[in-house]
Scaffold this motif. Structure first.
Motif, PDB file in Angstrom:
ATOM      1  N   ALA A 298       0.825  -1.213   0.000  1.00  0.00           N
ATOM      2  CA  ALA A 298       0.000   0.000   0.000  1.00  0.00           C
ATOM      3  C   ALA A 298       0.858   1.263   0.000  1.00  0.00           C
ATOM      4  O   ALA A 298       0.440   2.311  -0.498  1.00  0.00           O
ATOM      5  N   GLU A 299       2.069   1.184   0.554  1.00  0.00           N
ATOM      6  CA  GLU A 299       2.984   2.328   0.532  1.00  0.00           C
ATOM      7  C   GLU A 299       3.557   2.553  -0.862  1.00  0.00           C
ATOM      8  O   GLU A 299       3.868   3.681  -1.244  1.00  0.00           O
ATOM      9  N   ALA A 300       3.678   1.463  -1.625  1.00  0.00           N
ATOM     10  CA  ALA A 300       4.315   1.558  -2.941  1.00  0.00           C
ATOM     11  C   ALA A 300       3.331   1.805  -4.075  1.00  0.00           C
ATOM     12  O   ALA A 300       3.731   2.295  -5.136  1.00  0.00           O
ATOM     13  N   LEU A 301       2.066   1.487  -3.861  1.00  0.00           N
ATOM     14  CA  LEU A 301       1.068   1.602  -4.930  1.00  0.00           C
ATOM     15  C   LEU A 301      -0.106   2.469  -4.476  1.00  0.00           C
ATOM     16  O   LEU A 301      -0.367   2.595  -3.276  1.00  0.00           O
ATOM     17  N   PRO A 302      -0.847   3.049  -5.420  1.00  0.00           N
ATOM     18  CA  PRO A 302      -1.995   3.890  -5.066  1.00  0.00           C
ATOM     19  C   PRO A 302      -3.226   3.057  -4.702  1.00  0.00           C
ATOM     20  O   PRO A 302      -4.231   3.032  -5.417  1.00  0.00           O
ATOM     21  N   ILE A 303      -3.113   2.356  -3.584  1.00  0.00           N
ATOM     22  CA  ILE A 303      -4.207   1.486  -3.140  1.00  0.00           C
ATOM     23  C   ILE A 303      -4.466   1.725  -1.662  1.00  0.00           C
ATOM     24  O   ILE A 303      -3.668   2.345  -0.964  1.00  0.00           O
ATOM     25  N   ARG A 304      -5.600   1.205  -1.205  1.00  0.00           N
ATOM     26  CA  ARG A 304      -5.897   1.235   0.227  1.00  0.00           C
ATOM     27  C   ARG A 304      -6.308  -0.161   0.663  1.00  0.00           C
ATOM     28  O   ARG A 304      -6.863  -0.941  -0.131  1.00  0.00           O
ATOM     29  N   ILE A 305      -6.037  -0.464   1.911  1.00  0.00           N
ATOM     30  CA  ILE A 305      -6.368  -1.768   2.476  1.00  0.00           C
ATOM     31  C   ILE A 305      -7.470  -1.560   3.506  1.00  0.00           C
ATOM     32  O   ILE A 305      -7.288  -0.812   4.470  1.00  0.00           O
TER      33      ILE A 305
END
Length: 318
Positions: A298-305
């Motif tokens: 999540a830190e490396a990609l534009p995503i959320r968990i």
């Protein structure tokens, strides 16, 4: 805990099947997801039963939707006797979803196997013949050693084998074919699209299903073979040997594939939204902490968990 069952009991399995029916054939609601999470948290064996039923649920994927639903619901209503298991096995086999005789539904052979692992567990076995066997997450094997042959059956999951220097050949029976080898290091994994064979040392003779001519696999090769006799180079975005060192090492792996791979190592539901499934993942991650892996990605990609519960996790656009 004194008096605790060594493995999930029939009641746990029945409840897991009921949840599988609800989650697969109905649109999950927030209350249903919350109730599912509470059920998983109620007892450690609930999570184990869910992992077993979920792992074997692929056997139902080729059945007509209503037939597979009725089958699952029918098994949930009563305890599964040996006779009922054989009936269900016959139904699945007729539908073409089972690749070899002797495999029963709902993870029962896993519990009875000579050696097995739970979801997220990896184990190493040093055998009297000098061989070393490593089982990956949610895997099971049977072993039969005779005077002139050593035999291993992969019941479920993934196994790495160092055959040692024993002069007897080792025969490995899998869902999609048979392997024979001696003095080698190999890895075998069941996948939804076939069985993966990777060879690190020595050579392995592959006898695919459907009477196809044998194929020799040599060091460095990775082959994917199927019950219909098809054999070809395996397309992978990960080091197939990484899990032996407790890591998941990937290069340009699509996020959807990465999440599916990661889900093998944790109980419950881990989903990836289609909108971000094509993002590429790089790096080496420690399998001991799957929550940390999700946080790093999540830190490396534009995503959320999103954690609806500890056992229900969704990956979506940031």
């Amino acid at each position: 805990m004194p008096g605790a069952e060594p493995a999930p009991g029939q009641a746990h399995v029945d409840q897991a099947i009921e949840w599988l029916v609800q989650l697969r054939y109905n649109t999950p609601t927030v209350p249903a997801e919350q109730a599912f999470g509470r059920w998983l948290d109620q007892h450690p064996h609930n999570a184990l039963a869910w992992a077993q039923v979920q792992a074997m649920s692929e056997e139902f994927s080729s059945l007509p939707r209503e037939l597979s639903r009725r089958t699952l619901e029918g098994t949930q209503r009563r305890s599964i006797s040996r006779r009922d298991s054989l009936k269900l096995l016959g139904l699945l086999g007729a539908a073409g979803t089972l690749g070899w005789v002797g495999r029963e539904p709902l993870g029962l052979p896993t519990l009875l196997a000579d050696k097995h692992t739970a979801t997220g567990e990896r184990r190493t076995f040093h055998n009297n013949d000098g061989s070393v066997i490593q089982l990956n997450t949610a895997s099971a094997i049977d072993l039969r050693f005779a005077a002139d042959l050593r035999a291993l059956s992969l019941i479920q999951g993934e196994v790495s084998i160092d055959t040692g220097n024993d002069p007897r050949p080792l025969r490995v029976t899998t869902r999609d074919g048979v392997l024979q080898t001696q003095g080698s290091q190999l890895l075998v994994r069941e996948r939804t699209d076939g069985t993966l064979l990777a060879v690190r040392q020595g050579s392995v003779t592959l006898y695919p299903g459907n009477g196809t001519a044998p194929r020799i696999a040599r060091p460095g090769e990775q082959l994917l073979y199927s019950a219909n006799g098809q054999v070809g180079p395996a397309v992978t975005h990960a080091d197939p040997w990484g899990w032996r060192e407790g890591v998941l090492s990937v290069q340009r792996m699509p996020l959807g594939e990465f999440i599916a791979e990661l889900s093998r190592y944790r109980p419950g539901v881990l989903r990836c939204a289609e909108a971000v499934a094509g993002l590429k993942v790089f790096g080496t991650y420690q399998l001991a902490d799957t929550d940390q892996i999700l946080a790093l990605v999540a830190e490396a990609l534009p995503i959320r968990i999103d954690y609806r519960t500890r056992y229900w996790v969704s990956v979506s656009p940031a």
